[in-house]
Each structure stands twice: as structure tokens, then as C-alpha cells.
Design an enzyme around this catalytic site. Sequence first.
Site, short mmCIF file in Angstrom:
data_model
loop_
_atom_site.label_atom_id
_atom_site.label_comp_id
_atom_site.label_asym_id
_atom_site.label_seq_id
_atom_site.Cartn_x
_atom_site.Cartn_y
_atom_site.Cartn_z
CG ASP A 255 -20.88 -93.32 33.93
OD1 ASP A 255 -21.02 -92.63 34.95
OD2 ASP A 255 -21.56 -93.15 32.90
CG HIS B 114 -17.72 -88.80 40.33
ND1 HIS B 114 -16.66 -87.93 40.35
CD2 HIS B 114 -18.08 -88.91 39.03
CE1 HIS B 114 -16.41 -87.52 39.11
NE2 HIS B 114 -17.27 -88.10 38.30
P1 IMP Z 1 -25.60 -83.55 29.66
O1 IMP Z 1 -24.20 -83.50 30.19
O2 IMP Z 1 -26.62 -83.83 30.73
O3 IMP Z 1 -25.95 -82.36 28.80
O4 IMP Z 1 -25.68 -84.82 28.67
C1 IMP Z 1 -24.94 -84.88 27.46
C2 IMP Z 1 -24.40 -86.29 27.22
O5 IMP Z 1 -23.39 -86.57 28.19
C3 IMP Z 1 -25.45 -87.39 27.35
O6 IMP Z 1 -25.11 -88.45 26.46
C4 IMP Z 1 -25.26 -87.88 28.79
O7 IMP Z 1 -25.70 -89.19 28.97
C5 IMP Z 1 -23.76 -87.75 28.92
N1 IMP Z 1 -23.31 -87.57 30.30
C6 IMP Z 1 -23.37 -86.44 31.03
N2 IMP Z 1 -22.84 -86.65 32.26
C7 IMP Z 1 -22.44 -87.93 32.28
C8 IMP Z 1 -21.78 -88.72 33.26
O8 IMP Z 1 -21.44 -88.32 34.37
N3 IMP Z 1 -21.51 -90.01 32.92
C9 IMP Z 1 -21.82 -90.49 31.71
N4 IMP Z 1 -22.42 -89.79 30.76
C10 IMP Z 1 -22.73 -88.51 31.04
MG MG Z 2 -20.82 -91.55 36.63
#
Ligand code: IMP
Ligand code: MG
Length: 338
Positions: A13, A42
Site C-alpha cells: 500500500d 492497486h
Molecule cells: P495474505 O497475503 O492474504 O495471506 O495476508 C498475509 C498478510 O499480508 C496480512 O497481514 C495481510 O494484511 C497482508 N497483505 C496481503 N496483501 C496485502 C496488500 O496488498 N497490502 C497490504 N497488506 C497485504
Molecule cells: Mg494495496
Amino acid sequence: MTCYVVVGGFFGDEGKGKIVAYLALNSNANAAVRVGSINAGHTVTISNKEVKLRIVPSAFINNYTKLYIAAGANINPSVFLKEVELTNTYGRIWIDYNTSIIDEEHIERDRFSQYLKEKIGTTGSGVGPAIEDRVKRIAKTAKEMDELRPFITDVTQEVNMMIDDGGTVIVEGTQGTYLSLYHGTYPYVTSRDTTASGICSEAGIGPKKIDEVIVVFKSFVTRVGGGPLEDELSEEEAMKRGWLEIATVTGRKRRSAPFNFNLAKRSVMINSATQIALTKLDSIFPETRGLRLYDDLSLNAKKFIEEIENTCKVPVTIIGTGPDIYDTIDRRKELKLI
Ligand code: IMP
Ligand code: MG
């Protein structure tokens, strides 16, 4: 005639979508490759129109750019097809035949796992369980899916050929360095290596073909889900500073903290960054909102940028001063980088 890798420097982000979209237009990119998965949101904003993407490359904004989903990516066909329609990219977007598939069962395994949902705080999009199945070698791949047939190609081959022919290619990373399975705040991480090397590996592009690694930092740090966040602000304080953001994919409130110079320095090291893109400068220096020339920045804003450069030893080349693609200061010409 450049191959760019765009990588998140903190916890995701950082505004990679905007930076990639800007680069795609500014460099009239021949191709853009998206790695990662649909857990990443995104956002691309142009003329007050906001487009939120989970899998289509942010470079879609340039009609000329060919769009690719990497072999190492994981996609949910229904999310993909919906976004192709939303972005009107049918006919210029392709998926590698080896890209793996997230299905309903993966989403359930993600959402109903106490550990993943409660402790790690995943996005619940099924990405981790899908990658588990890929590692077990039981996951489906894109070439097995009838509805994806019109999109399937050898992305790795096509993208490498475009680079070899002198094309401009942008490889769009997702999430951030400190969510990397290897280099992040384990176990509070995502299920893949989010760093520049991991991005290249997923795209099938060897390290020597990359010309520029642009690490993207937001002017403050945010993270969603569990895990450490140094100097974390209370929600009240975040609100007061105008830093309280809502996550694109999950709608959760993001946690926030001031810019972290130590994390930035380490991120530049891990990613072998050659340039820094700094987004949301206007969120800490409101007087910079919408500016497009470096010289017009306030002294304090310039000092902040110089401090980043002195700490990281890499130039801050692209600076975001607002949500629109063109709310951007581009110093690359002045610094003789293009
Ligand atoms: P997962 O990728 O859904 O397995 O989540 C694992 C960790 O990565 C969690 O803390 C999510 O909030 C974080 N996370 C996954 N994708 C994003 C993203 O695009 N932006 C920010 N945090 C993310
Ligand atoms: Mg994002």
C-alpha cells in the site's frame, strides 16, 4: 528501452499502482507484467476516476501497453475476468500457462483458519492455501481452465523477447518488502517473496535483464493485519494527521506510523534499488498538494527528501503529491536518468 521492476518498500500500500501507471504512460511501455496475486489492491486514479485492481496490471491505463500475468502469479479466474471487463483490456492481456489457480476451497481454508484469519490477519483471498497446493504440486494451472483459454500464452518467453528487442517493460510487484515470506516480519507475512528478486523470479526474468529497480515508499508507513509496527500511532492520532487509510481489498483500517528510515535503508539494500519513488508527500506536507515541479516544494519537504537520499544513498526520482497519476514530480530528466 528499459526494464523496470517496481517493488513495495514497506508493508504494501505504498502506492505502487499509481507509480506503475505513471511510468507506463510516461515511458509508453511496450509491456507490463503483474506478479503476486489478488490479495493486493492497486489503485489508479485519473481525472477523478478511481480504478481499483487486484490482478490486472496498473499499466492498463496505456492502451498501447501489452499486459501480462506472470507464471509465478496466482489468479482467481472470476476476479480476473471481471477486471478485464472493468478495464476493457480483452485482446491485450495474457496469462502464462503456468499461472496457478485459486478456487473456492482455498478461500474457505484461508477464511476458516483461526491461525490465518485471527493471528496473521490475512486478506482472506485464498492466496496462502493456493500457494500451499502449488508447493504440494496439486494446484490447477491456467492452461487447464476452459474460461481462460483465450488468454493463455508463454508469458515468460514473450516478455523476455520484448526485453531482448529493446522494448520498455515494467514488472509490477505487489505488497511490500516487509511482508516477504523470507525477509519480512515472519510469521506476519504473506505467502511469497515480495522483494525484487522474488518479483523477477515469478516473471521469469533473470536479474541481469533489469535496468532499474524502483522501490516505492509512502511518506508514512502503514500495515494491515497482525505483526510489529515500530512507532505505531493510535487510531485517533492517525485520524488527526489524515493518515487513517482503508484497505482496498478487505476494507479494514490500516495501522500507521511515521516514515521509518531504518526500514527504508534496509529495503533499498534487499531490493538493490536504483531509484526511490516517494508517494503521498502531500499527506505530511499539505502545501505540496498537486505540485509537479521539484523547485516548487517547500524547504521542509525538500529536507525530508534529502534525508531519505542521505540515509538510503539512492535518488528519490518520482514523487507523488496527490492521487492523480499526474500529481507527480519526475526528477529523472533533471538527474539525467532518462
Ligand atoms: P495474505 O497475503 O492474504 O495471506 O495476508 C498475509 C498478510 O499480508 C496480512 O497481514 C495481510 O494484511 C497482508 N497483505 C496481503 N496483501 C496485502 C496488500 O496488498 N497490502 C497490504 N497488506 C497485504
Ligand atoms: Mg494495496
